[in-house]
Design an enzyme around this catalytic site. Structure first.
Site, short mmCIF file in Angstrom:
data_model
loop_
_atom_site.label_atom_id
_atom_site.label_comp_id
_atom_site.label_asym_id
_atom_site.label_seq_id
_atom_site.Cartn_x
_atom_site.Cartn_y
_atom_site.Cartn_z
N LYS A 206 0.84 -1.13 0.10
CA LYS A 206 -0.17 0.10 0.07
C LYS A 206 0.97 1.17 0.01
CE LYS A 206 -2.61 3.66 1.94
NZ LYS A 206 -1.63 4.76 2.32
N GLY B 68 5.79 5.31 9.28
CA GLY B 68 5.16 6.51 9.31
C GLY B 68 5.16 7.30 10.34
N SER B 69 4.28 8.29 10.53
CA SER B 69 4.45 9.28 11.97
C SER B 69 3.92 8.41 13.10
CB SER B 69 3.65 10.20 11.43
OG SER B 69 2.37 9.93 11.55
N THR C 203 -0.12 8.51 13.21
CA THR C 203 -0.71 7.63 12.44
C THR C 203 -0.41 6.07 12.95
OG1 THR C 203 -0.57 9.00 10.50
CG2 THR C 203 -1.13 6.77 10.04
N GLY C 204 0.87 5.88 13.46
CA GLY C 204 1.20 4.69 13.85
C GLY C 204 0.21 4.24 15.15
N GLU D 128 7.43 1.35 12.47
CA GLU D 128 8.69 2.10 12.31
C GLU D 128 8.32 3.62 12.49
OE1 GLU D 128 10.99 4.41 11.06
OE2 GLU D 128 11.47 3.26 9.23
N CYS E 198 13.58 9.67 8.54
CA CYS E 198 13.17 9.28 9.76
C CYS E 198 14.26 9.25 10.88
CB CYS E 198 12.40 8.02 9.88
SG CYS E 198 13.42 6.51 9.35
N GLU F 96 9.94 16.80 15.72
CA GLU F 96 10.74 16.31 14.52
C GLU F 96 10.50 17.14 13.28
OE1 GLU F 96 11.22 12.13 12.02
OE2 GLU F 96 9.12 12.76 12.75
#
Length: 488
Positions: A177, A228-229, A232-233, A250, A283, A385
């Site tokens: 995805k 991702g962020s 969202t994680g 991650e 990241c 970040e």
């Protein structure tokens, strides 16, 4: 090299059950350097997700029965085909993500190398006990259907290649995805895979922001591998909990790099390049630069001398090093962060609090490399970040104090220490709260060793043997030579 047919990069399709499929409605992203439209891609529906998952479930049963050696041969063939079209894929990455073409070529070459390195790893059965009475062993079995949610900053490597190879080698099947901002290269990875894997083993679906939740909620997907962020994680983990899916997260980082008083001066250009590589959209890139006060002025002067050589520009322009930000959302986020720098009166020693003229409206999402001079620890530019070409450089004097400041964050992805005194570096590194700690390096990754975050920067690891295990269930087998009496 196994025979294969080069793929075309003119049209883009979903890959479902061994076929290239289109959708009634399409979407597109823009080239972040020129703001010109990229080609149309499918806009997947929930029905497309169901078809892909159904095909994956069917394929998972047979693929798990294929020998490791034969799965390895298929993955190696895929790597060779990918290698033969490195420049085509690299040009595609530059158009959809923005990074300079030579850096995109490096992303592709390293992706091929990693796939081959994964093929040198294996998960062997472990014998715990073996005597005349009983034999106890453990082995690893595939989870089944894995959905890989790929972000936009490194769409091919390591964030797709680093999931595809371990998952397929361990007997799982995968649905890619891609990010809505960078769907193109992931679709082509799956299309190329049609020549090496049975239908349903490697699929890809393009879509909008609805696609991820459809996958995380789907009862027949066994694992989500997400990069991702943090925000969202958390949503991914919450969604996966409803069906007890396995999940690897991650997530973001706010990596400190600690420069000691005896730093090798030759390291400063390297540190500068790492901080601004991919416009800071890494990241595990350097996000906070702590410099000992005795060399602060020297480091700043060297950094300022290096910056003019890090040319800002279109990914296809000669000598370009710093690309635009990949999408308008990230552009606006960095612009707001710079506005905060201006509102709070922090001192700039390079760059500007304003985007380059016309950026985001008439030209691409360009932000000049910007350095903030010794901001306070509680300023947003230090505490958050940035994920842009903006970095604070901060003085330190006391070792224990700088370790405390480096650790004073919800992030824990990476950290580094730069010194010629390896004993000092080892001492400091042992106290840093991060999944990876580098000494005289930063963001140096490899297929053979694990990568993951501490604290809010992640859950579980990718890559290496431990990463491979994350795509498996562990199974214990106990065999007795005669029936157990229930006593010993």
């Amino acid at each position: 090299m196994p025979s294969f047919q080069p793929i075309s990069f003119d049209n883009f399709f979903n890959v479902i059950d061994g076929k290239l499929t289109s959708t009634e409605t399409t979407r597109r992203s823009v080239n972040p350097s020129t703001l010109k439209n990229n080609p149309d891609v499918p806009l997947s529906t929930i029905e497309d997700v169901d078809k892909a998952v159904q095909a994956a479930k069917k394929a998972a049963e047979s693929w798990a029965q294929v020998s490791w050696e034969d799965r390895k041969k298929a993955v190696e063939g895929f790597a060779s085909a990918l290698e033969a079209q490195i420049d085509d894929f690299a040009a595609l990455i530059t158009r959809e993500q923005g990074k300079p073409f030579p850096r995109a070529q490096l992303e592709m070459r390293t992706g091929v190398e990693w796939i081959r390195e994964f093929c040198q790893l294996s998960l062997l059965e472990t014998v715990i006990e073996d005597n005349s009475t009983r034999r106890i062993s453990t082995r690893y079995t595939p989870l089944g259907v894995v959905a890989a949610i790929i972000p936009w900053n490194y769409p091919v490597h390591p964030l797709a290649c680093g999931k595809i190879a371990p998952a397929l080698l361990t007997g799982n099947v995968m649905i890619l995805k891609p990010s809505p901002f960078t769907p193109y290269s992931n679709l082509k990875l799956a299309e190329l895979g049609l020549q090496f894997f049975p239908p349903g083993v490697l699929q890809a679906l393009s879509g909008d922001d609805r696609l991820g939740p459809w996958m995380t909620e789907h009862p027949d997907i066994d694992k989500i591998a997400f990069t991702g962020s943090i925000e969202t994680g958390k949503k991914v983990m919450e969604s996966c909990s409803k069906t007890l899916k396995r999940v690897t997260l991650e997530l973001g980082g706010n990596d400190p790099a600690i420069v000691c008083a005896d730093v090798d001066p030759a390291a400063i250009p390297t540190i500068t390049g790492i901080a601004f590589d991919n416009a800071g959209q890494i990241c595990c890139g350097i996000k906070r630069l702590y410099v000992h006060e005795s060399v602060y002025d020297t480091v700043v002067a060297t950094l300022l001398a290096v910056l003019p050589h890090l040319k800002l520009g279109d990914g296809f322009a000669d000598g370009a090093f710093i690309p635009p930000l990949t999408n308008v959302q990230q552009f606006e986020r960095v612009r707001e962060l710079l506005s905060e720098v201006e509102r709070t009166g922090l001192k700039l020693i390079a760059g500007s609090t304003k985007p380059t003229p016309g950026a985001g409206k008439y030209t691409g999402y360009f932000v000049a490399p910007t350095v903030i001079d010794n901001p306070p620890e509680d300023s947003k530019i230090v505490a958050e970040e940035q994920f842009g070409p903006v970095i604070p450089i901060i003085k330190w004097t006391d070792e224990e104090d700088v370790i405390k400041r480096a650790n004073n964050t919800r992030y824990g992805l990476g950290a580094s220490v730069w010194t010629q005194d390896i004993a000092q570096a080892e001492r400091m590194a042992s106290k840093l709260q991060a999944g990876t700690v580098w000494i005289n390096s930063h963001a140096e990754l490899g297929a053979s060793y694990p990568f993951g975050g501490h604290k809010n920067s992640g859950l579980g690891v990718e890559w290496g043997i431990e990463g491979m295990k994350s795509y498996c269930n562990i199974q214990t087998k106990l065999v007795r030579s005669s029936p157990w009496d229930g006593k010993s």
